[in-house]
Write an enzyme that holds these catalytic residues in place. Structure first.
Site, PDB file in Angstrom:
ATOM      1  CB  ALA A 183      -7.980   3.829  -0.242  1.00  0.00           C
ATOM      2  CB  SER A 192     -10.448   3.384   5.933  1.00  0.00           C
ATOM      3  OG  SER A 192     -10.424   1.931   5.864  1.00  0.00           O
ATOM      4  CE  LYS A 251      -9.974  -1.802   2.851  1.00  0.00           C
ATOM      5  NZ  LYS A 251      -8.874  -0.477   2.593  1.00  0.00           N
ATOM      6  CB  SER A 252      -5.602  -3.976   6.824  1.00  0.00           C
ATOM      7  OG  SER A 252      -6.058  -4.237   5.432  1.00  0.00           O
ATOM      8  CG  HIS A 273      -0.761  -5.103   4.460  1.00  0.00           C
ATOM      9  ND1 HIS A 273      -2.070  -5.465   4.796  1.00  0.00           N
ATOM     10  CD2 HIS A 273      -1.038  -3.830   3.675  1.00  0.00           C
ATOM     11  CE1 HIS A 273      -3.074  -4.456   4.576  1.00  0.00           C
ATOM     12  NE2 HIS A 273      -2.282  -3.687   3.911  1.00  0.00           N
ATOM     13  NE  ARG A 290       0.220 -10.301   6.691  1.00  0.00           N
ATOM     14  CZ  ARG A 290       0.558 -10.470   5.641  1.00  0.00           C
ATOM     15  NH1 ARG A 290       1.292 -11.669   5.591  1.00  0.00           N
ATOM     16  NH2 ARG A 290       0.432  -9.950   4.519  1.00  0.00           N
ATOM     17  CD  GLU A 297       1.872 -14.417  -0.986  1.00  0.00           C
ATOM     18  OE1 GLU A 297       2.070 -14.999  -2.380  1.00  0.00           O
ATOM     19  OE2 GLU A 297       2.613 -13.503  -0.544  1.00  0.00           O
ATOM     20  CG  ASP A 353      -6.635  -7.480   3.963  1.00  0.00           C
ATOM     21  OD1 ASP A 353      -7.005  -6.786   3.180  1.00  0.00           O
ATOM     22  OD2 ASP A 353      -5.599  -6.826   4.811  1.00  0.00           O
TER      23      ASP A 353
END
Length: 446
Positions: A244, A246, A248-249, A284, A288, A296, A347
């Site tokens: 969480a 971290s 990563k995304s 998020h 982008r 979605e 994701d």
């Protein structure tokens, strides 16, 4: 046509004067960079760098033959010295073309910030494009679709460039636009310039550039325009793991920021009344690129199967490219993979697994033993098989949850175990697997 890079750094140079940050502290040796300036065939100079005569001499060059000095942007760094004997620096109006006596042709191209890009053609037809710091070409759209006919007026209109020098790290969308227009293809040498202290110098800098098909060179390097320089093959499938918060995304998004037609697949959906979740989704979305399209859905298999040989995009809620579109890491002749393939960013797999476990009733022990286990295996096997067969570039994100405490409930342990199995099976089908810890990406494979 050869290009000597007298400097490759941002206008203030690297390290920045007086800056105590870690990037500046480690910018030594070949990673120390003066403000970007180009010397083309010893006759044309683009932008100025501190001590240009000394920088040229250090690179084994002379400024004695320079007949034209052009500026691409307002110089807000250290004061620029114009050595005695050099022509007075100037700029060319957008769209105007300058023919030099030695055979070079220079065309000024519009950019989306104050400044000017330059397209330079050599006597033998070689072509390069140079963009000022923080700039992207104007008039090429946002990288969401290919320009009809390949290229825009004055940028890439004659086909792909042999060499492109631009601010890759600050404006990856500029590279995405050039790729979408056909101005950059797999044979284009993409070199990052205007390098600043936002990215740690050394291995991390070169890793990030290689991930988007670009490279950096040291000050004083001479490049032969049209000479092919291979960069590491861009993986078709990448799995990015991490805990969480971290990073990563962010790492996953960074890997596709320089490519056009990205389809972002959000598996989390919306949760009515959950303000914390809404805030996470909003963050998020704001991060982008505006050119990315969002889908979605948890129905991933049709998206992975779309745009394969003889296939059209399909699946609930898809907004994928049809034939003739696309261009992720390696699409068609532009990037070395099949044409008509838009890259996917998924994701994340943990939320996909949560959704599937909901559908098969995996949280209830009795349902799990009565067929839920088998139903989940079939769904995960189908996803892994689709990853194996996909023709689309895919970057997927997933949580690494196996290093924490053992969950106290059977449902919690079941989710941890099944996510570990899914991550392992998915990773087995990927050319590259990364683990992100505290924002640092560690390569586990590739």
């Amino acid at each position: 046509m050869d290009v000597t890079l007298l400097g490759t750094g941002a206008p203030q140079g690297l390290p920045r004067p007086g800056c105590p940050c870690a990037a500046c502290a480690t910018a030594v040796g070949d990673e120390a960079r003066a403000a970007t300036a180009l010397l083309v065939d010893g006759a044309l100079m683009i932008d100025l760098t501190p001590g240009p005569a000394f920088a040229a001499a250090r690179a084994g060059r002379s400024l004695a033959g320079v007949r034209q000095v052009l500026l691409s942007h307002p110089h807000d760094g250290p004061a620029m010295e114009v050595p005695a004997g050099l022509p007075q620096p100037g700029r060319v109006a957008d769209g105007r073309e300058l023919a030099l006596l030695d055979g070079h042709r220079v065309r000024a191209t519009a950019v989306d910030i104050p400044g000017t890009g330059y397209e330079i053609s050599g006597a033998d037809g070689e072509r390069l494009l140079y963009l000022p710091p923080g700039a992207a070409p104007a008039g090429l759209g946002n990288g969401n679709s290919r320009a009809a006919g390949g290229g825009a007026e004055g940028v890439g209109g004659a086909g792909p460039y042999d060499l492109v020098l631009l601010d890759v790290l600050a404006r990856p969308d500029a590279l995405a636009r050039l790729r979408a227009s056909g101005a950059v293809d797999a044979a284009t040498d993409v070199v990052a310039v205007h390098l600043d202290h936002d990215v740690p110098p050394g291995p991390e800098l070169h890793r990030r550039l290689a991930a988007v098909g670009a490279r950096a060179v040291a000050d004083g390097s001479t490049l032969l325009v049209g000479e092919f320089h291979a960069v590491p093959d861009l993986p078709r499938r990448t799995l990015v793991l991490g805990g969480a918060r971290s990073g990563k995304s962010v790492e996953a998004e960074r890997r596709l920021a320089a490519f056009p037609d990205v389809v972002y697949v959000a598996t989390g959906g919306t949760r009515d009344g959950d303000q914390d979740w809404a805030q996470r989704v909003s963050l998020h979305r704001e991060r982008r690129p505006s050119s990315w399209r969002t889908v979605e859905t948890c129905d991933l298999v049709p998206l992975l199967e779309a745009a394969g040989p003889g296939r059209a995009a399909a699946g609930p809620g898809t907004d994928a490219a049809g034939p003739g579109e696309g261009g992720g890491p390696g699409a068609g002749s532009r990037t070395g993979r099949p044409a008509g393939v838009s890259p996917l960013l998924i994701d994340c797999l943990a939320l996909w697994l949560t959704h599937v476990m909901d559908e098969v009733g995996a949280w209830d022990d009795a349902t799990w033993e009565a067929g839920g286990r088998q139903a989940l295996r079939e769904r995960t096997d189908a996803l892994v098989a689709a990853v194996r067969e996909t023709h689309r570039p895919v970057v997927a994100v997933s949580n690494e949850v196996g290093s924490g405490v053992v969950p106290t409930t059977s449902a919690g342990r079941r989710f941890r175990d099944e996510l570990g199995r899914l991550n392992a099976a998915f990773a087995a089908e990927c050319e590259q697997v990364l683990l992100v810890v505290a924002g640092q990406a560690l390569a586990l494979r590739g």
